[in-house]
Design an enzyme around this catalytic site. Structure first.
Site, short mmCIF file in Angstrom:
data_model
loop_
_atom_site.label_atom_id
_atom_site.label_comp_id
_atom_site.label_asym_id
_atom_site.label_seq_id
_atom_site.Cartn_x
_atom_site.Cartn_y
_atom_site.Cartn_z
N SER A 272 0.81 -1.21 0.00
CA SER A 272 0.00 0.00 0.00
C SER A 272 0.85 1.27 0.00
O SER A 272 1.58 1.52 -0.94
CB SER A 272 -0.97 -0.04 1.18
OG SER A 272 -2.09 0.77 0.93
N LYS A 297 -0.93 -4.12 -3.25
CA LYS A 297 -2.16 -3.46 -2.83
C LYS A 297 -2.12 -2.01 -3.31
O LYS A 297 -1.40 -1.19 -2.75
CB LYS A 297 -2.33 -3.50 -1.31
CG LYS A 297 -3.62 -2.82 -0.85
CD LYS A 297 -3.75 -2.88 0.66
CE LYS A 297 -5.06 -2.21 1.09
NZ LYS A 297 -5.08 -0.77 0.80
#
Length: 359
Positions: A272, A297
């Site tokens: 992320s 992600k």
């Protein structure tokens, strides 16, 4: 904006597992709380049960609900817990991966490698790791400091031990620094909470070379990830993301350090916001990525504060690196793969030596 509102528990490689490959489709039951599907729930009068039902029916594997205190902990770099982190092992067991020195778990004799069998009477291996972490931290009901959690743990070859640990407020220690070689700063960023970029800037000051260690870094606040990139960039793009169909660009202000050699360590737990940072430095040819492919992600969660102060985080878009790449589902490939993950730091030091050091 939050890139990866994953509970702060030190996600090592594989710690969180992959989301289901066929998540439930978005449900019209998002109207369970009187909200049309897709509407920003900010300010809505929702009970905790309604908010949790909205999360569970959304089909969003990254949706989350936080009590007011839990979200304050998430963004402030503190958390309520017992001072241990867990991983899901290949055999499906839940193992202790980190123990916070002087925390409740350490004082009770819990050690890295212990197997977590039960948490409050529930088999840990039957729960997602994220739920195990949530229960350690007080669960969705937001149990207060001083509340207790009952654990059953077992050391290899040893008896099962029943423990009752009392939760306390702990500093997340998102940035740790050591010096594996003269003049070299290894700066490990475990998550991106308020103040992380400033801590990285201070840690890098005066170093002749930097190892930026993003292994197991689970994500966090986008402004902190972008601010960390800006430490090593003299202006220019950091990335972009979409939020409910609106495109937004992230840029670094001028004046960052572009002279100090930089290597970024990554692995399957780099996810992320950490992937945004690594991708920005890789695309801008500012750093060499060493290690293994990152988690993959690329989604963006928007925190929406409800009327009672609690927070819902729902996925609202995807982000891209300066070159337009999305790591979603594929991750980022390192420039220099580490065949042996345990030797990634040493490999990073060799790469850094090849880049030269700042005099």
């Amino acid at each position: 904006m939050v890139f990866g509102a994953v509970l702060l528990a030190g996600a090592a490689t594989g710690a969180w597992g992959e989301p289901a490959s066929d998540p439930r489709p978005p449900s019209s039951d998002s109207a369970v709380a009187g909200l049309p599907a897709g509407r920003d729930p900010a300010g809505a009068q929702l009970s905790r049960q309604q908010a949790e039902q909205l999360v569970s029916s959304s089909g969003d594997p990254w949706a989350a609900y936080y009590s007011p205190q839990a979200y304050a902990d998430f963004t402030s770099g503190q958390y309520l817990g017992v001072g241990l982190s867990v991983d899901r092992a290949q055999d499906g067991s839940t193992d202790v991966s980190q123990v916070r020195a002087a925390g409740p778990a350490a004082r009770a004799g819990v050690a890295v490698g212990d197997r977590l069998l039960h948490i409050d009477g529930i088999r840990a291996d039957r729960l997602p790791v994220t739920e195990v972490v949530a229960r350690l931290r007080g669960g969705p009901q937001g149990l207060p400091e001083g509340s207790t959690v009952a654990l059953a743990v077992q050391r290899a070859g040893g008896p099962v031990r029943e423990l009752v640990l009392r939760r306390t407020v702990l500093d997340a220690e998102e940035v740790t620094v050591d010096h594996p070689a003269p003049g070299i700063a290894r700066i490990a960023v475990h998550g991106f909470t308020s103040g992380v970029a400033a801590q990285v800037r201070a840690a890098a000051r005066g170093a002749r070379g930097v190892l930026l260690d993003l292994r197991g870094s689970s994500g966090g606040l986008v402004e902190e990830a972008a601010g960390t990139a800006a430490v090593f960039l003299d202006g220019g793009p950091v990335g972009s993301y979409e939020a409910r169909g609106v495109s937004r660009r992230l840029t670094a202000p001028p004046g960052g350090d572009t002279a100090t050699p930089l290597v970024v360590l990554v692995d399957g737990g780099t996810m992320s916001a950490a992937e945004l940072l690594a991708g920005a430095l890789q695309d801008r040819c500012r750093a060499v990525l060493v290690g293994s492919r990152t988690f993959g992600k690329g989604s963006v969660q928007q925190p929406s504060r409800l009327a009672d102060g609690s927070v819902l985080e729902l996925t609202v878009g995807r982000y891209r690196t300066p070159a337009g790449r999305s790591p979603d589902g594929t991750g980022l490939a390192p420039d220099v793969p580490a065949q042996d993950p345990s030797g990634a730091t040493e490999l990073g030091l060799r790469v850094l030596a090849g880049l030269g050091t700042r005099g």
